[in-house]
Enzyme design. Sequence first.
Site, PDB file in Angstrom:
ATOM      1  CD  GLU A  65      -7.711   5.684  -4.276  1.00  0.00           C
ATOM      2  OE1 GLU A  65      -7.013   6.529  -3.254  1.00  0.00           O
ATOM      3  OE2 GLU A  65      -7.905   4.789  -4.897  1.00  0.00           O
ATOM      4  CD  GLU A 117      -6.371   4.364  -8.580  1.00  0.00           C
ATOM      5  OE1 GLU A 117      -4.945   4.649  -8.438  1.00  0.00           O
ATOM      6  OE2 GLU A 117      -6.935   5.251  -8.675  1.00  0.00           O
TER       7      GLU A 117
HETATM    8  C1  FCB Z   1      -4.228   5.706  -4.905  1.00  0.00           C
HETATM    9  C2  FCB Z   1      -4.367   7.001  -6.003  1.00  0.00           C
HETATM   10  C3  FCB Z   1      -3.304   7.338  -7.003  1.00  0.00           C
HETATM   11  C4  FCB Z   1      -2.253   6.276  -6.667  1.00  0.00           C
HETATM   12  C5  FCB Z   1      -1.857   5.322  -6.612  1.00  0.00           C
HETATM   13  C6  FCB Z   1      -0.736   4.734  -5.864  1.00  0.00           C
HETATM   14  O1  FCB Z   1      -4.457   5.706  -3.407  1.00  0.00           O
HETATM   15  O2  FCB Z   1      -5.758   7.029  -6.051  1.00  0.00           O
HETATM   16  O3  FCB Z   1      -2.801   8.446  -7.048  1.00  0.00           O
HETATM   17  O4  FCB Z   1      -1.499   7.382  -5.467  1.00  0.00           O
HETATM   18  O5  FCB Z   1      -3.030   4.613  -5.047  1.00  0.00           O
END
Ligand code: FCB
Length: 448
Positions: free
Chosen positions: A172, A357
Amino acid sequence: MSPISEAKLSRFDFPEGFVFGAATAAYQIEGSGFGGAGASHWDTFAATPNNVVRAEDGRVACDHYHRWPADLDLLQAAHMDAYRFSTSWARIMPDGRKINPEGLDFYDRLVDGMLERGLKPFQTLYHWEMPSALADLGGWTNRDVAEWFADYAEATTRRLGDRVAAIATINEPWCVAWLSHFMGIHAPGHRDIRAAARAMHHVLLAHGRAVQRLRGMGQANLGIVLNFDHTDPASQSPEDLAAADRWDGIFNRWFIEGITRKTYPEAVLAGLSSHMPQGWEKDMDLIGQKLDWLGVNYYTRHTVAAAKDTPWPAIRDVPGNLPKTQMGWEIYPQGLEGFLVRMARDYVGDLPLYVTENGMANADVVEDGAVSDRIREDYLFAHLAATKRAIDQGAQVKGFFYWSLLDNYEWAEGYDKRFGLVHVDFQTQKRTPKSSYHALARALARND
Ligand code: FCB
């Protein structure tokens, strides 16, 4: 929410070889107080009043450093195929440069533990622990970070590269750069447009340099993990449409266009170019290294309006009206479908995509030894269905990782926000698989 939980998907609704897994990150679970890890900018950010809820930090977190075998067992028992984890720069190089053998030994055992359990190791090199010694030198605002990061990538890969299935350089970059140097919400907590512009560029430079270095070592399957936020304008007025375009540019286009087109979006350069490091244009070839895969993190949608009489980017948030998670994030699965299709169509074609994610926070409680989180089951299966729709439209999505395996240290939110498939009691470290964990395990069980 959609009635998807009534007709849940299973492994067999996805293409052969599709990998299902869960994701975590080192600082959020390991416990940075163990094993000779050095201080990182998250330790000092957390130690500064009002940055983190209750000033909580990652010193103990989920004590995964000691409990990793049982945590990996949880992945295996849920029939998962892969585990997305991160290695901590500050653990491997406590002073940012010199190797801590204990740190590499830990990841060596962890990777072997995954392989023993039939889990493919998906490694992320940077999930946010900038060693304090390098933060002292300016961290992401210092151009030298690209070389420091490539050195760390190389040292780590020398030890683990023969066994990991995939490596992501950075998790990210938007959070690394914008959230942390412009908005001040994550470490190092800067609110400065010049620092932000430099971080926005150097984070990609470090990515490119690390990819180049690892390729030179013959390492396969290199990628990056980008986060995307579906963006709607608050109205159809030209001002709000332009504000939404600026936000989409800063959040969703800057990094992918830097990498795949070797350019940055005009709408963002309009605000940042006078703050960019000199000669940045000459770095774009290095930034545009060929990738083997792209990771897509997706959680929510965002509605924005023009903020009159404020400096660039002159954007304000407008609360949306969809159901929200414990984070206050709107639940909008169509956004995931949209980004997967958009990545394939506009940027990467047939390059393998992974949902690296996706998940939600919920105020889960243990009752009679169990946790019922039906809302997370709905969230998860609705996003799996969105992923499947994107595949049906031709996006080459090869896997899906739920965020997160365990409740953990949710950065500036401390331990309050629970994202896990498995509940963690932070007093006793007891793990309790939630109903969402069991639902996913049933969907992944092989009965062929
Ligand atoms: C993302 C992050 C992860 C976690 C999620 C909820 O931005 O990569 O570490 O905090 O959000």
